[in-house]
Design a protein around this motif. Structure first.
Motif, PDB file in Angstrom:
ATOM      1  N   VAL A 125      36.334 -23.601   5.700  1.00  0.00           N
ATOM      2  CA  VAL A 125      35.597 -22.345   5.782  1.00  0.00           C
ATOM      3  C   VAL A 125      36.563 -21.180   5.905  1.00  0.00           C
ATOM      4  O   VAL A 125      36.391 -20.126   5.296  1.00  0.00           O
ATOM      5  CB  VAL A 125      34.611 -22.375   6.970  1.00  0.00           C
ATOM      6  N   SER A 126      37.641 -21.366   6.684  1.00  0.00           N
ATOM      7  CA  SER A 126      38.615 -20.285   6.868  1.00  0.00           C
ATOM      8  C   SER A 126      39.318 -19.959   5.564  1.00  0.00           C
ATOM      9  O   SER A 126      39.576 -18.794   5.258  1.00  0.00           O
ATOM     10  CB  SER A 126      39.651 -20.693   7.931  1.00  0.00           C
ATOM     11  N   LEU A 127      39.669 -20.998   4.768  1.00  0.00           N
ATOM     12  CA  LEU A 127      40.386 -20.769   3.521  1.00  0.00           C
ATOM     13  C   LEU A 127      39.483 -20.176   2.439  1.00  0.00           C
ATOM     14  O   LEU A 127      39.942 -19.510   1.526  1.00  0.00           O
ATOM     15  CB  LEU A 127      40.974 -22.101   3.012  1.00  0.00           C
ATOM     16  N   SER A 128      38.181 -20.424   2.497  1.00  0.00           N
ATOM     17  CA  SER A 128      37.287 -19.973   1.438  1.00  0.00           C
ATOM     18  C   SER A 128      36.970 -18.494   1.524  1.00  0.00           C
ATOM     19  O   SER A 128      36.365 -17.932   0.625  1.00  0.00           O
ATOM     20  CB  SER A 128      35.982 -20.781   1.474  1.00  0.00           C
ATOM     21  N   GLY A 129      37.369 -17.809   2.556  1.00  0.00           N
ATOM     22  CA  GLY A 129      37.126 -16.377   2.681  1.00  0.00           C
ATOM     23  C   GLY A 129      35.703 -16.099   3.090  1.00  0.00           C
ATOM     24  O   GLY A 129      35.109 -16.830   3.896  1.00  0.00           O
ATOM     25  N   LYS A 130      35.127 -15.063   2.503  1.00  0.00           N
ATOM     26  CA  LYS A 130      33.784 -14.642   2.900  1.00  0.00           C
ATOM     27  C   LYS A 130      32.741 -15.662   2.445  1.00  0.00           C
ATOM     28  O   LYS A 130      32.906 -16.342   1.453  1.00  0.00           O
ATOM     29  CB  LYS A 130      33.458 -13.282   2.277  1.00  0.00           C
ATOM     30  N   ALA A 131      31.643 -15.703   3.186  1.00  0.00           N
ATOM     31  CA  ALA A 131      30.534 -16.589   2.845  1.00  0.00           C
ATOM     32  C   ALA A 131      29.888 -16.130   1.534  1.00  0.00           C
ATOM     33  O   ALA A 131      29.848 -14.946   1.224  1.00  0.00           O
ATOM     34  CB  ALA A 131      29.501 -16.586   3.960  1.00  0.00           C
ATOM     35  N   GLN A 132      29.410 -17.089   0.723  1.00  0.00           N
ATOM     36  CA  GLN A 132      28.773 -16.760  -0.545  1.00  0.00           C
ATOM     37  C   GLN A 132      27.474 -15.995  -0.325  1.00  0.00           C
ATOM     38  O   GLN A 132      26.757 -16.224   0.645  1.00  0.00           O
ATOM     39  CB  GLN A 132      28.473 -18.043  -1.330  1.00  0.00           C
ATOM     40  N   LYS A 133      27.190 -15.085  -1.279  1.00  0.00           N
ATOM     41  CA  LYS A 133      25.936 -14.336  -1.240  1.00  0.00           C
ATOM     42  C   LYS A 133      25.151 -14.624  -2.506  1.00  0.00           C
ATOM     43  O   LYS A 133      25.720 -14.848  -3.565  1.00  0.00           O
ATOM     44  CB  LYS A 133      26.199 -12.828  -1.139  1.00  0.00           C
ATOM     45  N   ILE A 134      23.872 -14.602  -2.403  1.00  0.00           N
ATOM     46  CA  ILE A 134      23.004 -14.772  -3.569  1.00  0.00           C
ATOM     47  C   ILE A 134      21.959 -13.670  -3.531  1.00  0.00           C
ATOM     48  O   ILE A 134      21.407 -13.352  -2.490  1.00  0.00           O
ATOM     49  CB  ILE A 134      22.352 -16.172  -3.573  1.00  0.00           C
ATOM     50  N   GLU A 135      21.755 -13.064  -4.703  1.00  0.00           N
ATOM     51  CA  GLU A 135      20.812 -11.945  -4.781  1.00  0.00           C
ATOM     52  C   GLU A 135      19.834 -12.220  -5.924  1.00  0.00           C
ATOM     53  O   GLU A 135      20.235 -12.552  -7.037  1.00  0.00           O
ATOM     54  CB  GLU A 135      21.560 -10.643  -5.054  1.00  0.00           C
ATOM     55  N   GLU A 136      18.572 -12.097  -5.629  1.00  0.00           N
ATOM     56  CA  GLU A 136      17.543 -12.348  -6.639  1.00  0.00           C
ATOM     57  C   GLU A 136      17.407 -11.152  -7.571  1.00  0.00           C
ATOM     58  O   GLU A 136      17.366 -10.005  -7.130  1.00  0.00           O
ATOM     59  CB  GLU A 136      16.196 -12.616  -5.970  1.00  0.00           C
ATOM     60  N   LEU A 137      17.358 -11.426  -8.902  1.00  0.00           N
ATOM     61  CA  LEU A 137      17.120 -10.380  -9.884  1.00  0.00           C
ATOM     62  C   LEU A 137      15.621 -10.287 -10.114  1.00  0.00           C
ATOM     63  O   LEU A 137      14.993 -11.253 -10.554  1.00  0.00           O
ATOM     64  CB  LEU A 137      17.830 -10.717 -11.199  1.00  0.00           C
ATOM     65  N   PRO A 138      15.003  -9.159  -9.799  1.00  0.00           N
ATOM     66  CA  PRO A 138      13.547  -9.066  -9.938  1.00  0.00           C
ATOM     67  C   PRO A 138      13.109  -9.211 -11.394  1.00  0.00           C
ATOM     68  O   PRO A 138      13.789  -8.757 -12.314  1.00  0.00           O
ATOM     69  CB  PRO A 138      13.236  -7.658  -9.409  1.00  0.00           C
ATOM     70  N   ALA A 139      11.971  -9.876 -11.603  1.00  0.00           N
ATOM     71  CA  ALA A 139      11.422 -10.085 -12.938  1.00  0.00           C
ATOM     72  C   ALA A 139      10.397  -8.996 -13.238  1.00  0.00           C
ATOM     73  O   ALA A 139       9.488  -8.744 -12.459  1.00  0.00           O
ATOM     74  CB  ALA A 139      10.779 -11.460 -13.044  1.00  0.00           C
ATOM     75  N   VAL A 140      10.559  -8.353 -14.388  1.00  0.00           N
ATOM     76  CA  VAL A 140       9.634  -7.304 -14.807  1.00  0.00           C
ATOM     77  C   VAL A 140       8.369  -7.952 -15.365  1.00  0.00           C
ATOM     78  O   VAL A 140       8.456  -8.844 -16.215  1.00  0.00           O
ATOM     79  CB  VAL A 140      10.286  -6.405 -15.882  1.00  0.00           C
ATOM     80  N   PRO A 141       7.181  -7.560 -14.919  1.00  0.00           N
ATOM     81  CA  PRO A 141       5.950  -8.182 -15.420  1.00  0.00           C
ATOM     82  C   PRO A 141       5.629  -7.749 -16.859  1.00  0.00           C
ATOM     83  O   PRO A 141       5.786  -6.588 -17.220  1.00  0.00           O
ATOM     84  CB  PRO A 141       4.872  -7.679 -14.449  1.00  0.00           C
ATOM     85  N   LEU A 142       5.195  -8.699 -17.680  1.00  0.00           N
ATOM     86  CA  LEU A 142       4.756  -8.438 -19.050  1.00  0.00           C
ATOM     87  C   LEU A 142       3.392  -9.076 -19.266  1.00  0.00           C
ATOM     88  O   LEU A 142       3.126 -10.179 -18.772  1.00  0.00           O
ATOM     89  CB  LEU A 142       5.724  -9.033 -20.072  1.00  0.00           C
ATOM     90  N   GLN A 143       2.543  -8.394 -20.032  1.00  0.00           N
ATOM     91  CA  GLN A 143       1.263  -8.963 -20.453  1.00  0.00           C
ATOM     92  C   GLN A 143       1.315  -9.214 -21.958  1.00  0.00           C
ATOM     93  O   GLN A 143       1.749  -8.357 -22.720  1.00  0.00           O
ATOM     94  CB  GLN A 143       0.112  -8.001 -20.151  1.00  0.00           C
ATOM     95  N   ILE A 144       0.866 -10.396 -22.386  1.00  0.00           N
ATOM     96  CA  ILE A 144       0.787 -10.657 -23.827  1.00  0.00           C
ATOM     97  C   ILE A 144      -0.604 -11.174 -24.157  1.00  0.00           C
ATOM     98  O   ILE A 144      -1.293 -11.736 -23.297  1.00  0.00           O
ATOM     99  CB  ILE A 144       1.860 -11.657 -24.308  1.00  0.00           C
ATOM    100  N   GLY A 145      -1.021 -10.962 -25.406  1.00  0.00           N
ATOM    101  CA  GLY A 145      -2.342 -11.377 -25.840  1.00  0.00           C
ATOM    102  C   GLY A 145      -2.290 -12.280 -27.052  1.00  0.00           C
ATOM    103  O   GLY A 145      -1.218 -12.678 -27.519  1.00  0.00           O
ATOM    104  N   TYR A 146      -3.479 -12.581 -27.569  1.00  0.00           N
ATOM    105  CA  TYR A 146      -3.631 -13.505 -28.696  1.00  0.00           C
ATOM    106  C   TYR A 146      -3.880 -12.778 -30.009  1.00  0.00           C
ATOM    107  O   TYR A 146      -3.594 -13.293 -31.085  1.00  0.00           O
ATOM    108  CB  TYR A 146      -4.806 -14.435 -28.394  1.00  0.00           C
ATOM    109  N   GLU A 147      -4.411 -11.548 -29.911  1.00  0.00           N
ATOM    110  CA  GLU A 147      -4.771 -10.790 -31.104  1.00  0.00           C
ATOM    111  C   GLU A 147      -3.699  -9.779 -31.509  1.00  0.00           C
ATOM    112  O   GLU A 147      -3.732  -9.264 -32.618  1.00  0.00           O
ATOM    113  CB  GLU A 147      -6.098 -10.045 -30.888  1.00  0.00           C
ATOM    114  N   LYS A 148      -2.783  -9.467 -30.606  1.00  0.00           N
ATOM    115  CA  LYS A 148      -1.733  -8.488 -30.888  1.00  0.00           C
ATOM    116  C   LYS A 148      -0.362  -9.106 -30.653  1.00  0.00           C
ATOM    117  O   LYS A 148      -0.200 -10.005 -29.823  1.00  0.00           O
ATOM    118  CB  LYS A 148      -1.877  -7.258 -29.979  1.00  0.00           C
ATOM    119  N   THR A 149       0.619  -8.598 -31.377  1.00  0.00           N
ATOM    120  CA  THR A 149       2.014  -8.984 -31.168  1.00  0.00           C
ATOM    121  C   THR A 149       2.658  -7.971 -30.235  1.00  0.00           C
ATOM    122  O   THR A 149       2.434  -6.770 -30.362  1.00  0.00           O
ATOM    123  CB  THR A 149       2.784  -8.998 -32.497  1.00  0.00           C
ATOM    124  N   LEU A 150       3.458  -8.460 -29.288  1.00  0.00           N
ATOM    125  CA  LEU A 150       4.237  -7.590 -28.410  1.00  0.00           C
ATOM    126  C   LEU A 150       5.681  -7.589 -28.890  1.00  0.00           C
ATOM    127  O   LEU A 150       6.283  -8.658 -29.046  1.00  0.00           O
ATOM    128  CB  LEU A 150       4.169  -8.080 -26.959  1.00  0.00           C
TER     129      LEU A 150
END
Length: 384
Positions: A15-40
């Motif tokens: 742990v001492s040799l590895s330096g700082k503790a690892q961090k993980i950050e979530e990338l937010p997902a942008v919401p999309l709506q799609i349909g059957y009659e139209k192309t997005l």
């Protein structure tokens, strides 16, 4: 030292040799709506290098002529839950989306990082064609479902004709990209008797209303092509199909500068004459899961030689169809559709890209091509 003390000491050193503790950050997902009659359509600032869709409820692909655009459709109506879409672009950015079904999606296109104004709504009917006149040649077309059909006006590069194939209640859409990369999209609603059916797009940018196809041949040029083709024997390309006593075969594929020519034969081995209703040529996905998710890109016929209205019983008719030169993208096919008038003997032949790549030159036979090409290769080796 006891074994457990050795383990604890080693862990402390690690742990001492590895330096700082690892961090993980979530990338937010942008919401999309799609349909059957139209192309997005998603329009990114730079070329899409990679994309992945989490589930099979969504159909997506890069637009071949426009590598910064992804088109998306629902594979089936009302699919449950949600899936995800991940995209990497040439500027090294990563985009994450959560995708849900909506019968009436809020958007039919999204310009990433820019405003996306609501598209115009245009009326379309069965008995009148609607014409869209663009400021430059159209290089890509998509329409949301098969309730409408879209074609380029013959011999004109910047005009699309749109017509409803049936009355529909749920609005669909049409999208196009012109030379220079400008993207357009319009919502379409069914109108039994539309009062407006011709629209000039970006009129201030339109220098000429119709942009004629410069590949059109004069009558003299066409006659020379006809004579050259008539001297060539058909090849055994193995491109054939049959249905109820009617045989279809492609005997030659020719190229002349920017013109592609298919010489085909219909043979009627039945007792009943075969009357053609129409022929269509369009590029389409090789595998189709849902009919309304199909994207068909029409290939307009420039001219024909000896195109038959009827093939009498026990006779053959050979004819030639000319189109602008093209190749077929991966996972797609050129569909040759021939319908019998008031009958059921229809053809839906799928042609692969490798067949086009072996096209013969109109004014040089294959032996001359191979001899001259080999001479060119030898000269290039000598010149090195």
């Amino acid at each position: 030292m006891k074994p457990n003390r050795i383990y604890i000491t080693g862990l402390f050193l690690l742990v001492s040799l590895s330096g700082k503790a690892q961090k993980i950050e979530e990338l937010p997902a942008v919401p999309l709506q799609i349909g059957y009659e139209k192309t997005l359509h998603l329009i990114f600032p730079t070329e899409v290098k990679y994309f992945s869709i989490g589930g099979e409820d969504v159909i997506g692909e890069k637009v071949g002529n426009c590598p910064d655009i992804i088109r998306l459709k629902a594979a089936e109506k009302d699919f449950p839950g949600e899936t995800n879409l991940s995209v990497v672009t040439a500027d090294t950015k990563f985009y994450s989306y959560s995708v849900k079904y909506s019968p009436d999606p809020a958007e039919s296109y999204v310009r990433i990082g820019k405003d996306s104004p609501a598209p115009h709504v245009l009326p379309v009917g069965k008995d009148k064609q609607m014409f869209l006149i663009f400021p430059a040649a159209v290089i890509y077309v998509d329409y949301g479902n098969t309730s409408v059909e879209v074609e380029k006006a013959e011999g004109v590069d910047n005009i699309l004709s749109v017509r409803a194939t049936e009355a529909f209640t749920e609005d669909t859409n049409i999208s196009a990209v012109i030379e220079g990369g400008k993207f357009y999209t319009f919502d379409l609603h069914y109108a039994p008797a539309p009062e407006r059916f011709s629209f000039v797009i970006d009129k201030e940018d339109t220098r000429q209303v119709a942009i004629l196809d410069e590949k059109e041949r004069s009558s003299g040029q066409k006659e020379r092509i006809r004579e050259a083709i008539a001297k060539r024997l058909p090849l055994n390309l193995g491109l054939k199909d049959g249905n109820a006593g009617i045989e279809f075969e492609i005997g030659n594929i020719f190229i002349d500068k920017d013109i592609l020519l298919l010489r085909m034969t219909l043979t009627n081995r039945s007792q009943i004459g075969y009357t053609t209703d129409f022929m269509r040529f369009y590029i389409q996905d090789a595998k189709i899961r849902k009919k309304t998710a199909v994207q068909q890109l029409e290939q307009n016929v420039l001219f024909t030689f000896d195109c038959p209205e009827e093939v009498p019983a026990h006779e053959s008719r050979t004819f030639t169809v000319a189109m602008n030169k093209f190749t077929i993208p991966d996972k797609k096919r050129l569909i040759i559709e021939i319908q019998e008038k008031n009958g059921g003997r229809h053809f839906l032949y799928k042609l692969k890209n490798k067949s086009l790549l072996g096209a013969e030159e109109v004014f040089r036979n294959r032996r001359e091509q191979e001899t001259e090409d080999e001479a060119d290769r030898i000269l290039r080796r000598i010149a090195r």
